[in-house]
Design an enzyme around this catalytic site. Structure first.
Site, short mmCIF file in Angstrom:
data_model
loop_
_atom_site.label_atom_id
_atom_site.label_comp_id
_atom_site.label_asym_id
_atom_site.label_seq_id
_atom_site.Cartn_x
_atom_site.Cartn_y
_atom_site.Cartn_z
N LYS A 40 0.87 -1.17 0.00
CA LYS A 40 0.00 0.00 0.00
C LYS A 40 0.91 1.22 0.00
O LYS A 40 1.73 1.39 0.90
CB LYS A 40 -0.88 -0.02 1.25
CG LYS A 40 -1.77 1.19 1.36
CD LYS A 40 -2.67 1.07 2.56
CE LYS A 40 -3.55 2.28 2.70
NZ LYS A 40 -4.36 2.19 3.93
N LYS A 56 -1.86 -1.47 -4.14
CA LYS A 56 -2.77 -0.34 -3.97
C LYS A 56 -2.01 0.96 -4.04
O LYS A 56 -0.95 1.04 -3.40
CB LYS A 56 -3.43 -0.50 -2.59
CG LYS A 56 -4.35 0.60 -2.16
CD LYS A 56 -4.90 0.26 -0.81
CE LYS A 56 -5.82 1.37 -0.35
NZ LYS A 56 -6.37 1.09 0.96
C1 PBG Z 1 -7.10 3.14 5.81
C2 PBG Z 1 -7.40 3.03 4.40
C3 PBG Z 1 -7.24 4.01 3.42
C4 PBG Z 1 -7.76 3.48 2.25
C5 PBG Z 1 -8.20 2.20 2.54
N1 PBG Z 1 -7.94 1.92 3.87
C6 PBG Z 1 -6.79 5.40 3.51
C7 PBG Z 1 -5.44 5.78 3.89
O1 PBG Z 1 -4.49 4.98 3.99
O2 PBG Z 1 -5.31 6.97 4.14
C8 PBG Z 1 -7.86 4.20 0.95
C9 PBG Z 1 -8.84 3.65 0.02
C10 PBG Z 1 -9.27 4.57 -1.06
O3 PBG Z 1 -8.72 5.66 -1.27
O4 PBG Z 1 -10.22 4.19 -1.74
N2 PBG Z 1 -6.03 2.41 6.25
#
Ligand code: PBG
Length: 328
Positions: free
Chosen positions: A197, A250
């Site tokens: 991520k 992601k």
């Molecule tokens: C939280 C989380 C996030 C997303 C999914 N889980 C946000 C972040 O890390 O700030 C983002 C998903 C999206 O933008 O659709 N851990």
């Protein structure tokens, strides 16, 4: 004049039926995972301004929504909870009566195994800091955080979740959660980790939707830099060593190279999360009449599959499933 050419690639494009026969990448509803936001204390469906057509739901609407999703033949949902109480350590994330736990139980009792219930395992919606881990001395404490992430996963398993999806990017989160689940006798609950991520600007509409903007600093001490593809592969490899069932890359659209590389290097199912910013960009341009939403969505989702994703978490899941149904 007849010209001899032994290579005429256009032959297989002469009509739609031939094109259908040789189509290499096919998107089906089985590729889709639909995100769902459920918010504690809400009385009616509430639109998310930065994500047109996406709503936050009160608990009372959850089963209706899952029915709609299931009627569209989408096999899985990803639940995100928005609690009414936040505290420093994110306690409301693992309560038996927590919003996501209630939503999971409700869906499980009404749908059983008819839809795969996935749930986000993270702290940022639940902590006053808005960080994905627990803050101690102004730093995110990794090992303290994974204890809580494990509690969250186990509480979701008790409620009936099929797949937990840790998204906090803490080191060791997969092995800690696997151990916690096994010890609590939830050996059949799978882990789909947000393995790579990235620290990305594509998440801002989600942060409006889920109220999880960091209150100080940013997420760069835990999310992967978008400049480091080798490091992303190390994250994936580490999650596999730790016992992950499905890895995730992601965001998706700007990270197709990493999806392809993950699929090529590793023998595990790969998911791609097409995140809120990707959705918002398409919606915004389409609302201006600058692009055609359905065609662009179809092309984007096929490109994510072509890169190698086995499944796609996308806010377009419902609209895309409708398109697939209309065209079949
Ligand atoms: C939280 C989380 C996030 C997303 C999914 N889980 C946000 C972040 O890390 O700030 C983002 C998903 C999206 O933008 O659709 N851990």
């Amino acid at each position: 004049m007849t010209v001899f050419r032994n290579k005429r690639l256009r032959r297989l494009r002469i009509n739609e039926n031939i094109r259908n026969l040789v189509q290499e990448v096919r998107l089906t509803t089985n590729d889709l995972v639909c995100p769902v936001f459920v918010q504690e204390g809400l009385t009616e469906r509430t639109p998310v301004d930065s994500m047109p057509a996406i709503e936050r739901l009160p608990l009372s609407e959850i089963s209706n929504e899952i029915q709609n999703i299931s009627d569209l033949k989408i096999p899985a949902v990803m639940l995100f909870g928005i609690p009414s109480q936040k505290d420093e350590t994110g306690t409301s994330a693992f309560l038996e009566e927590g919003i996501v736990q209630k939503a999971i139980s409700e869906v499980k009792s009404n749908f059983g195994d008819k839809i795969v219930i996935m749930a986000d395992v993270c702290l940022c919606q639940y902590t006053t800091s808005g960080h994905c881990g627990i803050v101690k001395d102004n730093k995110i404490d990794n090992d303290l955080s994974i204890e809580t992430l494990t509690k969250i996963a186990v509480s979701q398993a008790k409620a009936g979740v099929h797949v937990v999806s840790p998204s906090a990017m803490m080191d060791g989160q997969v092995s800690a959660i696997r151990k916690g689940l096994d010890e609590a006798d939830f050996k059949d609950v799978s882990i789909m980790s947000h393995s790579a991520k990235h620290s990305s600007s594509f998440y801002s509409p989600f942060r409006d939707a889920a109220e999880c903007t960091p209150q100080f600093g940013d997420r760069k001490t835990y999310q992967v830099p978008f400049t480091n593809p080798q490091e992303a592969m190390r994250e994936v490899a580490t999650d596999i060593e730790e016992g992950v069932d499905i890895v995730m890359i992601k965001p998706a659209l700007s990270y197709l190279d990493l999806i392809a590389e993950t699929k090529r290097r590793f023998n595990v199912p790969v998911s791609a999360y097409s995140v809120s910013g990707e959705y918002a960009m398409v919606k915004a341009a389409a609302s201006q009449g600058w692009i055609k939403e359905d065609e662009i969505t179809n092309e984007i989702l096929h490109s994510i599959k072509r890169a190698g994703a086995d499944m796609i978490v996308t806010y377009f899941a419902k609209s895309c499933a409708r398109l697939i149904q209309d065209n079949s």
